[in-house]
Design an enzyme around this catalytic site. Structure first.
Site, PDB file in Angstrom:
ATOM      1  N   CYS A  81       0.687  -1.205   0.197  1.00 22.85           N
ATOM      2  CA  CYS A  81       0.149   0.025   0.149  1.00 22.85           C
ATOM      3  C   CYS A  81       0.434   0.893  -0.118  1.00 22.85           C
ATOM      4  CB  CYS A  81      -0.724  -0.244   1.281  1.00 22.85           C
ATOM      5  SG  CYS A  81      -2.477   0.993   0.918  1.00 22.85           S
ATOM      6  N   HIS A 165      -3.669  -5.860   1.831  1.00 25.85           N
ATOM      7  CA  HIS A 165      -3.387  -5.076   3.492  1.00 25.85           C
ATOM      8  C   HIS A 165      -3.080  -6.783   3.106  1.00 25.85           C
ATOM      9  CE1 HIS A 165      -2.563  -1.126   4.072  1.00 25.85           C
ATOM     10  NE2 HIS A 165      -3.458  -1.006   3.385  1.00 25.85           N
ATOM     11  N   GLU A 167      -1.348  -8.053   5.607  1.00 25.90           N
ATOM     12  CA  GLU A 167      -1.191  -8.492   7.364  1.00 25.90           C
ATOM     13  C   GLU A 167      -2.483  -8.635   8.210  1.00 25.90           C
ATOM     14  OE1 GLU A 167      -0.822  -6.042   5.936  1.00 25.90           O
ATOM     15  OE2 GLU A 167      -0.865  -3.778   7.068  1.00 25.90           O
TER      16      GLU A 167
HETATM   17  N1  GLN Z   1      -3.239   6.345   0.863  1.00 28.09           N
HETATM   18  C1  GLN Z   1      -2.343   6.347   1.631  1.00 28.09           C
HETATM   19  C2  GLN Z   1      -0.856   6.991   0.657  1.00 28.09           C
HETATM   20  O1  GLN Z   1      -1.378   7.620   0.149  1.00 28.09           O
HETATM   21  C3  GLN Z   1      -1.912   4.883   1.824  1.00 28.09           C
HETATM   22  C4  GLN Z   1      -3.052   3.678   2.704  1.00 28.09           C
HETATM   23  C5  GLN Z   1      -2.367   2.709   2.908  1.00 28.09           C
HETATM   24  O2  GLN Z   1      -0.840   2.147   3.053  1.00 28.09           O
HETATM   25  N2  GLN Z   1      -3.912   2.125   3.325  1.00 28.09           N
HETATM   26  O3  GLN Z   1      -0.070   7.142   1.766  1.00 28.09           O
END
Ligand code: GLN
Length: 190
Positions: A81, A165, A167
């Site tokens: 992410c 994710h 995790e």
């Molecule tokens: N929206 C977050 C970002 O731009 C990432 C979201 C996440 O890691 N769950 O950094």
């Protein structure tokens, strides 16, 4: 190799959940916040969180150049992410991809679905939280999974980055694969 040391970038975000999974899988886990701590590990997880805040932490600690050397030494990195965003061309520049933040149309907050990931026999239950979309991939990048045609899991050399994710769902296979790479590379790199 029993003494493989794996780091989790612990500047901000979901690092504790990743540490628990790696610990459960039998890795020696270290939290990494400084270049000296990065030097002590053979592979690194960059967790989800907030890429803007994480970028400030990387700048504050002077971690950008050490992370590049880490990649150049063939040490595996696994970004999830915000971690995927950190690896892209416009942030750390460790992967030849461009991530677009908070990119899944109207589903900007959260959604989940079963996702087929290349190399895994059964689907992954994938949770996306304000997830990035991979908008561009370079020639050396392998796409392992897509949502609505957009890449959400990409591999380039020893770098693996995913939009979702693992995790949060008890999914262990991606961390397991990452650990196998870390162990294999630690033998090669020494
Ligand atoms: N929206 C977050 C970002 O731009 C990432 C979201 C996440 O890691 N769950 O950094």
């Amino acid at each position: 190799v029993s003494d493989t040391r794996v780091g989790v970038l612990a500047l901000q975000g979901a690092f504790e959940a990743h540490s628990r999974i790696l610990d459960q899988l039998g890795a020696g886990v270290r939290e990494v916040r400084t270049p000296a701590e990065l030097h002590e590990v053979d592979g690194l997880v960059i967790p989800g969180g907030e890429s803007t805040t994480m970028t400030l932490g990387v700048e504050r600690e002077g971690l950008a150049a050490p992370l590049r050397s880490f990649r150049d030494a063939g040490k595996p990195i696994f970004g999830t992410c915000a971690g995927l965003i950190m690896l892209d061309r416009e942030h750390l520049g460790l992967m030849d991809v461009v991530a677009e933040r908070n990119a899944f149309g109207r589903q900007i907050h959260s959604f989940e679905q079963d996702l087929d990931v290349a190399g895994l026999a059964e689907a992954v239950r994938a949770i996306f939280i304000r997830a990035p979309r991979v908008a561009e991939v370079g020639e050396e990048v392998q796409v392992l999974a897509r949502v609505d045609g957009d890449p959400v899991a990409v591999q380039e050399g020893e770098m693996l980055a995913i939009s979702f994710h693992p995790e949060l769902t008890g999914e262990l296979r991606l961390h397991q694969q990452f650990l196998e790479r870390v162990r294999a590379q630690a033998v090669l790199v020494g």
